[in-house]
Design a protein around this motif. Structure first.
Motif, PDB file in Angstrom:
ATOM      1  N   ASP A 183     -23.742 -11.131   4.865  1.00  0.00           N
ATOM      2  CA  ASP A 183     -24.083 -11.269   6.283  1.00  0.00           C
ATOM      3  C   ASP A 183     -24.206  -9.911   6.959  1.00  0.00           C
ATOM      4  OD1 ASP A 183     -24.167 -14.012   6.096  1.00  0.00           O
ATOM      5  OD2 ASP A 183     -22.107 -14.305   6.812  1.00  0.00           O
ATOM      6  N   GLU A 184     -23.308  -9.002   6.610  1.00  0.00           N
ATOM      7  CA  GLU A 184     -23.359  -7.681   7.223  1.00  0.00           C
ATOM      8  C   GLU A 184     -24.605  -6.918   6.782  1.00  0.00           C
ATOM      9  OE1 GLU A 184     -18.833  -6.277   7.967  1.00  0.00           O
ATOM     10  OE2 GLU A 184     -19.337  -6.764   5.873  1.00  0.00           O
ATOM     11  N   MET A 185     -25.062  -7.154   5.564  1.00  0.00           N
ATOM     12  CA  MET A 185     -26.301  -6.520   5.093  1.00  0.00           C
ATOM     13  C   MET A 185     -27.505  -6.995   5.894  1.00  0.00           C
ATOM     14  SD  MET A 185     -26.231  -4.185   2.713  1.00  0.00           S
ATOM     15  CE  MET A 185     -27.790  -4.278   1.841  1.00  0.00           C
ATOM     16  N   GLY A 186     -27.395  -8.179   6.472  1.00  0.00           N
ATOM     17  CA  GLY A 186     -28.484  -8.686   7.285  1.00  0.00           C
ATOM     18  C   GLY A 186     -28.384  -8.315   8.745  1.00  0.00           C
ATOM     19  N   ASN A 187     -27.234  -7.738   9.143  1.00  0.00           N
ATOM     20  CA  ASN A 187     -27.022  -7.435  10.550  1.00  0.00           C
ATOM     21  C   ASN A 187     -26.846  -5.954  10.858  1.00  0.00           C
ATOM     22  OD1 ASN A 187     -26.643 -10.093  12.239  1.00  0.00           O
ATOM     23  ND2 ASN A 187     -25.650 -10.468  10.280  1.00  0.00           N
ATOM     24  N   PHE A 188     -26.650  -5.154   9.826  1.00  0.00           N
ATOM     25  CA  PHE A 188     -26.447  -3.721  10.046  1.00  0.00           C
ATOM     26  C   PHE A 188     -27.294  -2.912   9.065  1.00  0.00           C
ATOM     27  CE2 PHE A 188     -22.516  -5.801  11.344  1.00  0.00           C
ATOM     28  CZ  PHE A 188     -22.298  -5.259  12.601  1.00  0.00           C
ATOM     29  N   ALA A 189     -27.675  -1.719   9.479  1.00  0.00           N
ATOM     30  CA  ALA A 189     -28.367  -0.808   8.581  1.00  0.00           C
ATOM     31  C   ALA A 189     -27.411  -0.401   7.460  1.00  0.00           C
ATOM     32  CB  ALA A 189     -28.845   0.428   9.338  1.00  0.00           C
ATOM     33  N   LEU A 190     -27.928  -0.267   6.240  1.00  0.00           N
ATOM     34  CA  LEU A 190     -27.073   0.070   5.105  1.00  0.00           C
ATOM     35  C   LEU A 190     -26.363   1.400   5.319  1.00  0.00           C
ATOM     36  CD1 LEU A 190     -25.919  -0.507   2.371  1.00  0.00           C
ATOM     37  CD2 LEU A 190     -28.044   0.303   1.313  1.00  0.00           C
ATOM     38  N   LEU A 191     -27.038   2.371   5.934  1.00  0.00           N
ATOM     39  CA  LEU A 191     -26.379   3.655   6.190  1.00  0.00           C
ATOM     40  C   LEU A 191     -25.171   3.479   7.101  1.00  0.00           C
ATOM     41  CD1 LEU A 191     -29.326   6.190   6.623  1.00  0.00           C
ATOM     42  CD2 LEU A 191     -27.737   5.983   4.721  1.00  0.00           C
ATOM     43  N   THR A 192     -25.271   2.550   8.053  1.00  0.00           N
ATOM     44  CA  THR A 192     -24.147   2.265   8.934  1.00  0.00           C
ATOM     45  C   THR A 192     -22.972   1.714   8.135  1.00  0.00           C
ATOM     46  OG1 THR A 192     -25.574   1.801  10.833  1.00  0.00           O
ATOM     47  CG2 THR A 192     -23.360   0.892  10.903  1.00  0.00           C
ATOM     48  N   LEU A 193     -23.270   0.794   7.210  1.00  0.00           N
ATOM     49  CA  LEU A 193     -22.226   0.188   6.392  1.00  0.00           C
ATOM     50  C   LEU A 193     -21.588   1.214   5.455  1.00  0.00           C
ATOM     51  CD1 LEU A 193     -23.992  -3.191   5.539  1.00  0.00           C
ATOM     52  CD2 LEU A 193     -22.210  -2.779   7.247  1.00  0.00           C
ATOM     53  N   LEU A 194     -22.408   2.107   4.911  1.00  0.00           N
ATOM     54  CA  LEU A 194     -21.867   3.149   4.040  1.00  0.00           C
ATOM     55  C   LEU A 194     -20.910   4.053   4.810  1.00  0.00           C
ATOM     56  CD1 LEU A 194     -25.052   4.226   2.019  1.00  0.00           C
ATOM     57  CD2 LEU A 194     -23.153   2.820   1.213  1.00  0.00           C
ATOM     58  N   GLU A 195     -21.348   4.481   5.981  1.00  0.00           N
ATOM     59  CA  GLU A 195     -20.512   5.384   6.773  1.00  0.00           C
ATOM     60  C   GLU A 195     -19.260   4.676   7.271  1.00  0.00           C
ATOM     61  OE1 GLU A 195     -23.407   6.673   9.588  1.00  0.00           O
ATOM     62  OE2 GLU A 195     -24.168   8.268   8.287  1.00  0.00           O
ATOM     63  N   ARG A 196     -19.371   3.381   7.584  1.00  0.00           N
ATOM     64  CA  ARG A 196     -18.211   2.622   8.017  1.00  0.00           C
ATOM     65  C   ARG A 196     -17.153   2.517   6.908  1.00  0.00           C
ATOM     66  NH1 ARG A 196     -18.631  -3.703   9.063  1.00  0.00           N
ATOM     67  NH2 ARG A 196     -18.303  -3.611   6.811  1.00  0.00           N
ATOM     68  N   SER A 197     -17.645   2.506   5.652  1.00  0.00           N
ATOM     69  CA  SER A 197     -16.720   2.394   4.523  1.00  0.00           C
ATOM     70  C   SER A 197     -16.083   3.731   4.162  1.00  0.00           C
ATOM     71  CB  SER A 197     -17.459   1.838   3.302  1.00  0.00           C
ATOM     72  OG  SER A 197     -18.403   2.777   2.807  1.00  0.00           O
ATOM     73  N   GLY A 198     -16.427   4.766   4.912  1.00  0.00           N
ATOM     74  CA  GLY A 198     -15.828   6.073   4.687  1.00  0.00           C
ATOM     75  C   GLY A 198     -16.716   7.068   3.970  1.00  0.00           C
ATOM     76  N   VAL A 199     -17.938   6.650   3.603  1.00  0.00           N
ATOM     77  CA  VAL A 199     -18.866   7.547   2.920  1.00  0.00           C
ATOM     78  C   VAL A 199     -19.434   8.557   3.922  1.00  0.00           C
ATOM     79  CG1 VAL A 199     -21.084   7.696   1.712  1.00  0.00           C
ATOM     80  CG2 VAL A 199     -19.500   5.827   1.196  1.00  0.00           C
ATOM     81  N   LYS A 200     -19.434   9.807   3.541  1.00  0.00           N
ATOM     82  CA  LYS A 200     -20.040  10.847   4.360  1.00  0.00           C
ATOM     83  C   LYS A 200     -21.371  11.242   3.728  1.00  0.00           C
ATOM     84  CE  LYS A 200     -15.616  12.669   6.008  1.00  0.00           C
ATOM     85  NZ  LYS A 200     -14.740  13.870   6.114  1.00  0.00           N
ATOM     86  N   VAL A 201     -22.443  10.659   4.236  1.00  0.00           N
ATOM     87  CA  VAL A 201     -23.774  10.887   3.687  1.00  0.00           C
ATOM     88  C   VAL A 201     -24.203  12.326   3.962  1.00  0.00           C
ATOM     89  CG1 VAL A 201     -26.200  10.223   3.804  1.00  0.00           C
ATOM     90  CG2 VAL A 201     -24.416   8.469   3.912  1.00  0.00           C
ATOM     91  N   ALA A 202     -24.678  12.999   2.927  1.00  0.00           N
ATOM     92  CA  ALA A 202     -25.054  14.402   3.069  1.00  0.00           C
ATOM     93  C   ALA A 202     -26.552  14.640   2.893  1.00  0.00           C
ATOM     94  CB  ALA A 202     -24.280  15.256   2.072  1.00  0.00           C
ATOM     95  N   ASP A 203     -27.126  14.070   1.840  1.00  0.00           N
ATOM     96  CA  ASP A 203     -28.537  14.334   1.583  1.00  0.00           C
ATOM     97  C   ASP A 203     -29.137  13.222   0.728  1.00  0.00           C
ATOM     98  OD1 ASP A 203     -28.001  14.868  -1.223  1.00  0.00           O
ATOM     99  OD2 ASP A 203     -27.268  16.845  -0.609  1.00  0.00           O
ATOM    100  N   ALA A 204     -30.423  13.348   0.472  1.00  0.00           N
ATOM    101  CA  ALA A 204     -31.123  12.350  -0.336  1.00  0.00           C
ATOM    102  C   ALA A 204     -32.334  12.985  -1.000  1.00  0.00           C
ATOM    103  CB  ALA A 204     -31.567  11.173   0.525  1.00  0.00           C
ATOM    104  N   ARG A 205     -32.715  12.421  -2.115  1.00  0.00           N
ATOM    105  CA  ARG A 205     -33.933  12.847  -2.813  1.00  0.00           C
ATOM    106  C   ARG A 205     -34.870  11.652  -2.863  1.00  0.00           C
ATOM    107  NH1 ARG A 205     -35.773  16.970  -5.743  1.00  0.00           N
ATOM    108  NH2 ARG A 205     -37.356  16.600  -7.333  1.00  0.00           N
ATOM    109  N   GLN A 206     -36.103  11.866  -2.437  1.00  0.00           N
ATOM    110  CA  GLN A 206     -37.048  10.769  -2.290  1.00  0.00           C
ATOM    111  C   GLN A 206     -38.373  11.076  -2.975  1.00  0.00           C
ATOM    112  OE1 GLN A 206     -37.441   8.408   1.503  1.00  0.00           O
ATOM    113  NE2 GLN A 206     -39.287   9.648   1.733  1.00  0.00           N
ATOM    114  N   THR A 207     -38.934  10.064  -3.596  1.00  0.00           N
ATOM    115  CA  THR A 207     -40.277  10.192  -4.172  1.00  0.00           C
ATOM    116  C   THR A 207     -41.156   9.116  -3.569  1.00  0.00           C
ATOM    117  OG1 THR A 207     -39.776   8.719  -6.041  1.00  0.00           O
ATOM    118  CG2 THR A 207     -39.377  11.082  -6.356  1.00  0.00           C
TER     119      THR A 207
END
Length: 293
Positions: A183-207
């Motif tokens: 349900d939370e995956m349908g109501n919040f952005a995944l980055l929000t959920l990651l940061e809420r769980s304590g993850v400190k997002v730093a960077d990303a590699r994209q193709t």
């Protein structure tokens, strides 16, 4: 005798451009011939090359232009009409609909779309699948874990103005994924959920590349199998360089566009183009529904 051109001009219609004559279809492709023609004409409409009110070639002329049967040409035009992009009138031919094309979300490659506030304004999300599975070799490599390690897997579809825009397949390490549910995956952005769980997002590699829609993805995006898609793969890492998310997003190109701001700069090796972060957010179509993802 009044010519067809004079009739068209009297009604304010503009003739179709000659680009159809320059376009080619591939008889050996898995994509049906009628759909290849449809895509060519649709792209010309979305790009503005075929403007509102422009008259398209008739069935017979279209058949000759692309060296196909009249039945194939007719189906391509009928499909465009069913999509609301053209109007077919007996005795007047087929013309581009006066209704504007559906909204398109434009974003920069630098990642404006990942701005949570913009996501909230622009789109809705539906969760199709949510489970825990053994990591396949490619997922394991992306997340730097042993193959077979349990990961959270989610399949979602993002909607723009009520129409499917993108298909999202995400994988998250199990210890992080257990901190939120379907349900939370349908109501919040995944980055929000990651940061809420304590993850400190730093960077990303994209193709960014291209792909053809497989039947299940085509069904989810309300398009034909074999339709072209923008294929984006991204690995997100935290401040310890640990991969915390692997995502593959398939975008409908008629709904989503990448833009990049370039500046001509002088370097030691000479002049070249350099990308720069835009000072303004990407264009977002007005009157979009509230977001749930």
């Amino acid at each position: 005798m009044v010519s067809r051109t004079e009739i068209d001009e009297a009604h304010g219609w503009k003739p179709a451009t000659a680009s159809s004559r320059r376009s080619r279809i591939d008889p050996a492709s898995r994509v049906p011939l009628y759909h290849q023609i449809l895509v060519i004409l649709r792209n010309q409409i979305f790009s503005g090359e075929l403007q509102l009110g422009a008259v398209l070639p008739g069935e017979q002329e279209l058949a000759e232009l692309f060296n196909v049967s009249r039945i194939t040409a007719k189906r391509a035009l009928n499909e465009l009409a069913d999509a609301g992009l053209v109007v077919r009138e007996r005795g007047r031919g087929t013309r581009v609909s006066d209704t504007p094309p559906p909204p398109t979300l434009k974003t920069s490659v630098e990642g404006w779309f990942e701005n949570i506030s913009l996501m909230g304004v622009a789109t809705d999300v539906a969760v199709l699948e949510f489970d825990y599975v053994p990591a396949s070799p490619d997922v394991a490599q992306a997340l730097s874990i042993p193959a077979g390690t349990t990961v959270q897997r989610t399949v979602r579809v993002r909607y723009l103005d009520g129409e499917p825009m993108s298909h999202l397949l995400t994988f998250v390490p199990e210890d992080i994924g257990r901190s939120f549910d379907r349900d939370e995956m349908g109501n919040f952005a995944l980055l929000t959920l990651l940061e809420r769980s304590g993850v400190k997002v730093a960077d990303a590699r994209q193709t960014v590349s291209a792909a053809l829609a497989e039947p299940d993805i085509a069904s989810a995006l309300s398009i034909h199998a074999g339709s072209p898609l923008i294929d984006v793969k991204r690995v997100v890492r935290d401040t310890r360089a640990r991969p915390v998310e692997y995502i593959r997003v398939l975008y409908r190109p008629d709904k989503y566009q990448f833009e990049m701001n370039l500046k001509r700069v002088h370097k030691r090796e000479g002049m070249h183009w350099q990308s720069e972060t835009p000072s303004m957010p990407p264009e977002i179509a007005p009157n979009n529904k509230n977001n749930r993802g």
